[in-house]
Design a protein around this motif. Sequence first.
Motif, PDB file in Angstrom:
ATOM      1  N   ASP A 274     -22.030  -8.377 -12.345  1.00 45.29           N
ATOM      2  CA  ASP A 274     -22.656  -7.163 -11.822  1.00 45.29           C
ATOM      3  C   ASP A 274     -23.971  -6.890 -12.548  1.00 45.29           C
ATOM      4  O   ASP A 274     -24.983  -6.531 -11.926  1.00 45.29           O
ATOM      5  CB  ASP A 274     -21.717  -5.957 -11.989  1.00 45.29           C
ATOM      6  N   ILE A 275     -23.967  -7.077 -13.853  1.00 45.02           N
ATOM      7  CA  ILE A 275     -25.166  -6.811 -14.650  1.00 45.02           C
ATOM      8  C   ILE A 275     -26.232  -7.879 -14.413  1.00 45.02           C
ATOM      9  O   ILE A 275     -27.406  -7.563 -14.187  1.00 45.02           O
ATOM     10  CB  ILE A 275     -24.787  -6.728 -16.145  1.00 45.02           C
ATOM     11  N   LEU A 276     -25.839  -9.142 -14.438  1.00 52.48           N
ATOM     12  CA  LEU A 276     -26.814 -10.231 -14.333  1.00 52.48           C
ATOM     13  C   LEU A 276     -27.350 -10.407 -12.916  1.00 52.48           C
ATOM     14  O   LEU A 276     -28.469 -10.881 -12.731  1.00 52.48           O
ATOM     15  CB  LEU A 276     -26.186 -11.531 -14.815  1.00 52.48           C
ATOM     16  N   SER A 277     -26.573 -10.019 -11.916  1.00 47.45           N
ATOM     17  CA  SER A 277     -27.000 -10.175 -10.528  1.00 47.45           C
ATOM     18  C   SER A 277     -27.679  -8.917  -9.982  1.00 47.45           C
ATOM     19  O   SER A 277     -28.613  -9.008  -9.196  1.00 47.45           O
ATOM     20  CB  SER A 277     -25.814 -10.539  -9.641  1.00 47.45           C
ATOM     21  N   LYS A 278     -27.206  -7.747 -10.432  1.00 46.52           N
ATOM     22  CA  LYS A 278     -27.747  -6.486  -9.913  1.00 46.52           C
ATOM     23  C   LYS A 278     -28.731  -5.827 -10.870  1.00 46.52           C
ATOM     24  O   LYS A 278     -29.488  -4.934 -10.468  1.00 46.52           O
ATOM     25  CB  LYS A 278     -26.598  -5.524  -9.601  1.00 46.52           C
ATOM     26  N   GLY A 279     -28.700  -6.231 -12.143  1.00 45.13           N
ATOM     27  CA  GLY A 279     -29.706  -5.750 -13.083  1.00 45.13           C
ATOM     28  C   GLY A 279     -29.408  -4.445 -13.783  1.00 45.13           C
ATOM     29  O   GLY A 279     -30.284  -3.872 -14.434  1.00 45.13           O
ATOM     30  N   GLU A 280     -28.182  -3.968 -13.696  1.00 42.31           N
ATOM     31  CA  GLU A 280     -27.831  -2.728 -14.395  1.00 42.31           C
ATOM     32  C   GLU A 280     -26.332  -2.676 -14.645  1.00 42.31           C
ATOM     33  O   GLU A 280     -25.549  -3.357 -13.973  1.00 42.31           O
ATOM     34  CB  GLU A 280     -28.273  -1.510 -13.583  1.00 42.31           C
ATOM     35  N   TYR A 281     -25.967  -1.858 -15.624  1.00 37.08           N
ATOM     36  CA  TYR A 281     -24.556  -1.720 -15.955  1.00 37.08           C
ATOM     37  C   TYR A 281     -23.828  -0.997 -14.829  1.00 37.08           C
ATOM     38  O   TYR A 281     -24.340  -0.011 -14.285  1.00 37.08           O
ATOM     39  CB  TYR A 281     -24.399  -0.957 -17.271  1.00 37.08           C
ATOM     40  N   PRO A 282     -22.633  -1.465 -14.458  1.00 36.22           N
ATOM     41  CA  PRO A 282     -21.889  -0.845 -13.350  1.00 36.22           C
ATOM     42  C   PRO A 282     -21.299   0.501 -13.748  1.00 36.22           C
ATOM     43  O   PRO A 282     -21.081   0.785 -14.933  1.00 36.22           O
ATOM     44  CB  PRO A 282     -20.796  -1.871 -13.050  1.00 36.22           C
ATOM     45  N   TYR A 283     -21.010   1.317 -12.745  1.00 35.63           N
ATOM     46  CA  TYR A 283     -20.510   2.674 -12.973  1.00 35.63           C
ATOM     47  C   TYR A 283     -19.230   2.695 -13.802  1.00 35.63           C
ATOM     48  O   TYR A 283     -19.004   3.584 -14.626  1.00 35.63           O
ATOM     49  CB  TYR A 283     -20.271   3.380 -11.633  1.00 35.63           C
ATOM     50  N   TYR A 284     -18.356   1.715 -13.577  1.00 32.31           N
ATOM     51  CA  TYR A 284     -17.049   1.734 -14.213  1.00 32.31           C
ATOM     52  C   TYR A 284     -17.104   1.394 -15.698  1.00 32.31           C
ATOM     53  O   TYR A 284     -16.173   1.671 -16.450  1.00 32.31           O
ATOM     54  CB  TYR A 284     -16.084   0.783 -13.502  1.00 32.31           C
ATOM     55  N   ALA A 285     -18.204   0.790 -16.149  1.00 38.22           N
ATOM     56  CA  ALA A 285     -18.313   0.397 -17.553  1.00 38.22           C
ATOM     57  C   ALA A 285     -18.331   1.620 -18.465  1.00 38.22           C
ATOM     58  O   ALA A 285     -17.730   1.613 -19.546  1.00 38.22           O
ATOM     59  CB  ALA A 285     -19.571  -0.442 -17.767  1.00 38.22           C
ATOM     60  N   GLU A 286     -19.005   2.688 -18.028  1.00 39.70           N
ATOM     61  CA  GLU A 286     -19.113   3.878 -18.871  1.00 39.70           C
ATOM     62  C   GLU A 286     -17.737   4.462 -19.170  1.00 39.70           C
ATOM     63  O   GLU A 286     -17.432   4.811 -20.314  1.00 39.70           O
ATOM     64  CB  GLU A 286     -19.995   4.927 -18.183  1.00 39.70           C
ATOM     65  N   THR A 287     -16.897   4.545 -18.150  1.00 46.24           N
ATOM     66  CA  THR A 287     -15.537   5.071 -18.353  1.00 46.24           C
ATOM     67  C   THR A 287     -14.725   4.150 -19.249  1.00 46.24           C
ATOM     68  O   THR A 287     -14.002   4.602 -20.147  1.00 46.24           O
ATOM     69  CB  THR A 287     -14.832   5.241 -17.000  1.00 46.24           C
ATOM     70  N   PHE A 288     -14.839   2.856 -19.022  1.00 45.81           N
ATOM     71  CA  PHE A 288     -14.131   1.873 -19.851  1.00 45.81           C
ATOM     72  C   PHE A 288     -14.552   2.010 -21.311  1.00 45.81           C
ATOM     73  O   PHE A 288     -13.713   2.034 -22.214  1.00 45.81           O
ATOM     74  CB  PHE A 288     -14.410   0.467 -19.338  1.00 45.81           C
ATOM     75  N   PHE A 289     -15.851   2.107 -21.560  1.00 43.53           N
ATOM     76  CA  PHE A 289     -16.350   2.225 -22.924  1.00 43.53           C
ATOM     77  C   PHE A 289     -15.850   3.512 -23.586  1.00 43.53           C
ATOM     78  O   PHE A 289     -15.470   3.517 -24.763  1.00 43.53           O
ATOM     79  CB  PHE A 289     -17.882   2.197 -22.938  1.00 43.53           C
ATOM     80  N   GLU A 290     -15.847   4.594 -22.847  1.00 41.95           N
ATOM     81  CA  GLU A 290     -15.358   5.869 -23.405  1.00 41.95           C
ATOM     82  C   GLU A 290     -13.883   5.775 -23.762  1.00 41.95           C
ATOM     83  O   GLU A 290     -13.454   6.214 -24.837  1.00 41.95           O
ATOM     84  CB  GLU A 290     -15.590   6.992 -22.402  1.00 41.95           C
ATOM     85  N   ASN A 291     -13.089   5.190 -22.875  1.00 37.64           N
ATOM     86  CA  ASN A 291     -11.642   5.085 -23.108  1.00 37.64           C
ATOM     87  C   ASN A 291     -11.318   4.172 -24.282  1.00 37.64           C
ATOM     88  O   ASN A 291     -10.297   4.359 -24.960  1.00 37.64           O
ATOM     89  CB  ASN A 291     -10.947   4.569 -21.854  1.00 37.64           C
ATOM     90  N   LYS A 292     -12.157   3.187 -24.537  1.00 35.32           N
ATOM     91  CA  LYS A 292     -11.913   2.219 -25.611  1.00 35.32           C
ATOM     92  C   LYS A 292     -12.745   2.502 -26.867  1.00 35.32           C
ATOM     93  O   LYS A 292     -12.722   1.711 -27.813  1.00 35.32           O
ATOM     94  CB  LYS A 292     -12.241   0.802 -25.113  1.00 35.32           C
ATOM     95  N   ASN A 293     -13.466   3.616 -26.882  1.00 36.17           N
ATOM     96  CA  ASN A 293     -14.315   3.990 -28.031  1.00 36.17           C
ATOM     97  C   ASN A 293     -15.332   2.897 -28.362  1.00 36.17           C
ATOM     98  O   ASN A 293     -15.574   2.564 -29.524  1.00 36.17           O
ATOM     99  CB  ASN A 293     -13.464   4.302 -29.269  1.00 36.17           C
ATOM    100  N   ILE A 294     -15.931   2.344 -27.320  1.00 37.57           N
ATOM    101  CA  ILE A 294     -16.935   1.289 -27.485  1.00 37.57           C
ATOM    102  C   ILE A 294     -18.321   1.924 -27.516  1.00 37.57           C
ATOM    103  O   ILE A 294     -18.679   2.702 -26.630  1.00 37.57           O
ATOM    104  CB  ILE A 294     -16.838   0.273 -26.334  1.00 37.57           C
TER     105      ILE A 294
END
Length: 481
Positions: A274-294
């Motif tokens: 998604d990042i390498l083909s579309k050029g931006e972080y996907p919407y779901y990454a933010e939630t994943f990072f928050e849930n995992k304290n990344i």
Amino acid sequence: MDKKQRILWGGATASSQYEGGFTDSKGLDTQDCRAYLPRTSNATEETRLLTKEKIEEAKRLDSGKYYPFRNGTKGFEHLEEDIEYLDELGLDLYRFSISWARLFPNGVEEVPSPEGVAYYDRVFNLLTEKKIKIFLTLNHYAMPIYLVEQYGGWKGRECIEHFMRFATFVFERWGNLVEYWLPFNEINAGYFSPFNGVGLLKGENGFDLSDVFQALHHQFVASAKTIKLAREMKLPGRFGSMIACFCYYPLTSRPEDNLKLVFEEQMNQWYCMDILSKGEYPYYAETFFENKNIVLNITDEDKKLLKENTCDFVSISFYTSSVITVEEADKTAGNLVVSTKNPYLKASEWGWQIDPVGLRTSLHKVYERYGKPVIVSENGLGARDVLTENGEVHDEYRIDYMKSYYEQAQLALEDGVPLEAYIAWGIIDIVSAGSCEMDKRYGVIYVDADNLGNGSYKRYKKDSFYWYKDFIQKYKEQNNG
């Protein structure tokens, strides 16, 4: 799309699994530090989740262990012979990788090793003479161990600069000879196999997810930078991105199974592409990072680079599909991952479930999601082959496998998926990246070597060699060359 588009048929190896040629002029890399362990329930995990102590042990000449990637299948010594075999097969293209540590032993040198340059000059010249198209992987699961010890692998932003020096030299020396470029092999493996993918060492408490995703981010930036540089240099080839593709199915129609599938598929399969083909972080990454304290360090310049330098095509490795459930269920092995058993599929001796229809399904999903040409950059059957006394290998099981997968690939093309190429993995027998063994063979060319490096390393054509040669020839005749 022109329904008459012809698929290019190829074969592939990786430098660490194939070349050998471990000499003073080649630096120690991450794969050189993986020891062979007899196959047990956890041997594969032990050989790909390395610690600082394992690295120190690998550096000692008296460790008493066998490190199979230092031999590979001695392609360094058999190069001319092997390329003759590739030419005899009638391959349209050959995918191989360059050993970073063979050109820049520690990864930080200002100029490359003359011995390394001379070897790759031979590779490129021979393939060009045979008119075999080149699909080049810059980084295939191997980085100089010095970069791991000095910067913590790809979690150190410094690796971007050193990688760019490596890529710049490759572009300047051989850039006009390459048809397809791939900066990183199976980039999503950095998540589920951090040592192989991003050079992270396992700590006492496993892996820190912030380190894993920061390392992946640095690879995203490095990929974008290589694409930007190549376009500025006006290199003729096109650039792709690659993921290991798993074709997820829910075990049941239970809604919770399907919801879990969505989340697993997002982070394991789609996130990197998604990042390498579309050029931006996907919407779901933010939630994943928050849930995992990344927590990640992503600069505005990084975001601009990613947005402006996306890939030209998408490529996948596809071997097996995966089943998802919220319940406890029987497990089986896969491509560096573990999955739930699928009751409708047969599996290889190594537990990889055989699913040619899953390939066709995945090709549709990939094209639907990204809208770019697609390449199957890896596919093949790992199996235990037997060399007869008269030098033959009767691998009808591999022929059956190839027939079934290639048929589904051609059907996907007829469906409208712009499938440009299909590349058979381990076209010449190589050391298995998953289990560090020779018993698990993929090639249509047999190499006489065992799990401990014993053998003549002589090459023999398997029955599948003759089948693939005939298949390619007939395919070209039927599709106007």
